[in-house]
Scaffold this active site. Structure first.
Site, PDB file in Angstrom:
ATOM      1  N   GLU A  93      42.150  47.796  34.623  1.00 32.43           N
ATOM      2  CA  GLU A  93      43.437  47.315  34.136  1.00 32.43           C
ATOM      3  C   GLU A  93      43.547  45.802  34.189  1.00 32.43           C
ATOM      4  O   GLU A  93      42.910  45.153  35.008  1.00 32.43           O
ATOM      5  CB  GLU A  93      44.553  47.806  35.060  1.00 32.43           C
ATOM      6  CG  GLU A  93      44.517  49.235  35.378  1.00 32.43           C
ATOM      7  CD  GLU A  93      45.477  49.556  36.517  1.00 32.43           C
ATOM      8  OE1 GLU A  93      45.737  50.734  36.673  1.00 32.43           O
ATOM      9  OE2 GLU A  93      45.946  48.642  37.222  1.00 32.43           O
ATOM     10  N   CYS A 113      37.070  49.736  44.494  1.00 29.03           N
ATOM     11  CA  CYS A 113      36.893  48.656  45.461  1.00 29.03           C
ATOM     12  C   CYS A 113      36.331  49.240  46.745  1.00 29.03           C
ATOM     13  O   CYS A 113      36.663  50.358  47.119  1.00 29.03           O
ATOM     14  CB  CYS A 113      38.247  47.993  45.747  1.00 29.03           C
ATOM     15  SG  CYS A 113      38.131  46.543  46.827  1.00 29.03           S
ATOM     16  N   SER A 218      41.382  35.691  44.226  1.00 24.14           N
ATOM     17  CA  SER A 218      42.075  36.265  45.385  1.00 24.14           C
ATOM     18  C   SER A 218      41.109  37.121  46.194  1.00 24.14           C
ATOM     19  O   SER A 218      40.409  37.967  45.644  1.00 24.14           O
ATOM     20  CB  SER A 218      43.243  37.131  44.894  1.00 24.14           C
ATOM     21  OG  SER A 218      43.915  37.733  45.977  1.00 24.14           O
ATOM     22  N   LEU A 242      46.310  37.846  53.423  1.00 25.30           N
ATOM     23  CA  LEU A 242      46.317  37.810  54.880  1.00 25.30           C
ATOM     24  C   LEU A 242      46.890  39.111  55.429  1.00 25.30           C
ATOM     25  O   LEU A 242      46.241  39.826  56.182  1.00 25.30           O
ATOM     26  CB  LEU A 242      47.115  36.584  55.346  1.00 25.30           C
ATOM     27  CG  LEU A 242      46.808  36.086  56.742  1.00 25.30           C
ATOM     28  CD1 LEU A 242      45.354  35.701  56.887  1.00 25.30           C
ATOM     29  CD2 LEU A 242      47.702  34.892  57.082  1.00 25.30           C
ATOM     30  N   ASN A 317      54.386  48.003  47.456  1.00 24.04           N
ATOM     31  CA  ASN A 317      54.675  48.905  46.360  1.00 24.04           C
ATOM     32  C   ASN A 317      54.266  50.303  46.785  1.00 24.04           C
ATOM     33  O   ASN A 317      53.075  50.572  46.948  1.00 24.04           O
ATOM     34  CB  ASN A 317      53.796  48.477  45.187  1.00 24.04           C
ATOM     35  CG  ASN A 317      54.587  48.317  43.932  1.00 24.04           C
ATOM     36  OD1 ASN A 317      55.336  49.214  43.557  1.00 24.04           O
ATOM     37  ND2 ASN A 317      54.415  47.181  43.296  1.00 24.04           N
TER      38      ASN A 317
END
Ligand code: SAH
Length: 370
Positions: A93, A113, A218, A242, A317
């Site tokens: 995405e 991931c 990131s 973090l 989320n």
């Protein structure tokens, strides 16, 4: 059968080598490179300033790959989410966030991931594979094409919080991508061999012509790779997720911390070659009742205060199957105010795209469940 080379995997110097290896003049590479990134050529046939014979030869040894979204969802706030099917049946995405004409595109770097952060939906998919350089670059090119065809309506281009260079207020064009953030699916520093060439193509003045000041990588905190990124692409922006202010909590919610604890991570941030007035962005996912108290805010401030910093607060989320809860509005406001009062630059990400499941991995999750 030998496989053909996808030219979108090659930054300009590598493309020069490829053509020289075939006995061609070096300057041909620049012509081809411009056709690909500036004219968005899909085939060698289109490259009319190149001889027919060379075009034919190229088509026998090389391809120019592309991505087409199979689903585009647009949220009420103009956020657009793209789902891209890949050639092997996997999908990734990208999310476009239009704000005051400054379009920010969030792209993916891996299918799934390996980092297994406890709160992250992508982590539950595990790592299927790395994206190729071409697949990373093609997300940008496909969205760029869509923006030219369907520029965001002015009414949707609302003011709001965004990651942007605060020292540059020039208005963006509604049909152009201004910022690229590698904050989509995957850990970009776990795929540097493909991410670095992709960034080179993004920032090449003959390529996608983005400013390196507007590309942000990131990471969850892969310390050695932070060093490599800084050495190979100085001037790129660094964002660090973090998310916790003690090793105890960070070990639990982000397994990467067991290899690279906070002390080492923060040292790598200090050593990262940030030019001039730039700052490291510290992302902090606020998990209700877990890391959202004023004690956490205090510790956060202490950890980052000797690093040029800005803070991105991201209310968690919620997603199915994950026990964490969103923080309360009051907790978000108190945390935000604590930092602002101490002169930290803080942006609390509103849940843009909440209505289209634009959070990390959620569209993919939704479509795969169907
Ligand atoms: N692997 C990279 C980039 C992808 S994640 C990284 O860790 O930075 C992008 C951001 O989304 C990270 O800051 C991550 O902490 C955050 N994130 C992941 N899942 C989330 C969720 N469910 N709610 C809010 N933020 C989330």
């Amino acid at each position: 059968m030998t496989t053909k080379t996808d030219l979108k995997n090659l930054p300009l110097p590598a493309l020069e080598q490829f053509l020289q290896g075939q006995g061609k003049e070096r300057f041909r590479a620049l012509q081809v490179f411009k056709w690909i990134y500036q004219q968005d050529a899909h085939s060698f046939e289109e490259m009319t300033n190149i001889s027919k014979a060379l075009r034919k030869e190229l088509s026998e040894t090389a391809i120019i790959s592309n991505l087409e979204p199979e689903a585009v969802e647009q949220g009420n706030d103009g956020t657009r989410k793209y789902l891209f099917p890949l050639s092997d049946g996997a999908s990734v995405e990208a999310v476009l966030i239009p704000i005051e004409g400054r379009n920010t595109l969030c792209i993916s770097s891996q299918v799934g991931c390996a980092m297994a952060c406890e709160f992250c939906l992508t982590g539950t998919f595990k790592l299927t594979r790395n994206l190729t350089t071409a697949e990373i670059v093609n997300q940008i090119m496909a969205v760029r094409r869509d923006l030219v065809k369907n520029p965001p309506a002015p009414s949707l281009v609302a003011a709001g919080a965004v990651d942007d260079e605060e020292d540059d207020d020039s208005p963006g064009s509604p049909a152009a991508i201004r910022n690229i953030v590698l904050m989509g699916m995957g850990e970009p520093l776990h795929n540097l061999d493909n991410v670095i060439p992709a960034i080179r193509i993004m920032i090449d003045g003959n390529g996608l012509q983005l400013s390196n000041r507007r590309v942000t990588v990131s990471t969850c905190g892969l310390v050695p790779e932070m060093g490599r990124l800084g050495r190979e692409i100085p001037n790129v922006n660094l964002a660090v997720s973090l998310n916790a202010t003690t090793d105890e909590l960070r070990n639990r919610i982000m397994p990467v911390n067991r290899s690279y604890p906070l002390k080492e991570l923060l040292q790598a941030c200090r050593e990262f070659p940030l030019p001039g007035r730039r700052k490291v962005t510290f992302e902090y996912v606020m998990l209700g009742g877990v890391n959202d108290t004023l004690e956490d805010a205090k510790r956060l401030l202490r950890l980052i205060s000797d690093i040029p910093n800005k803070v991105n607060l991201i209310p968690f989320n919620e997603h199915e199957g994950c026990g964490f809860k969103s923080p309360t509005r009051a907790a978000i406001d108190a945390f935000h105010t604590y930092l602002i009062d101490r002169h930290v630059t803080v942006i609390t990400r509103d849940s843009r795209g909440g209505d289209i499941s634009a959070a990390c991995g959620q569209l993919k999750g939704k479509l795969e469940k169907k």
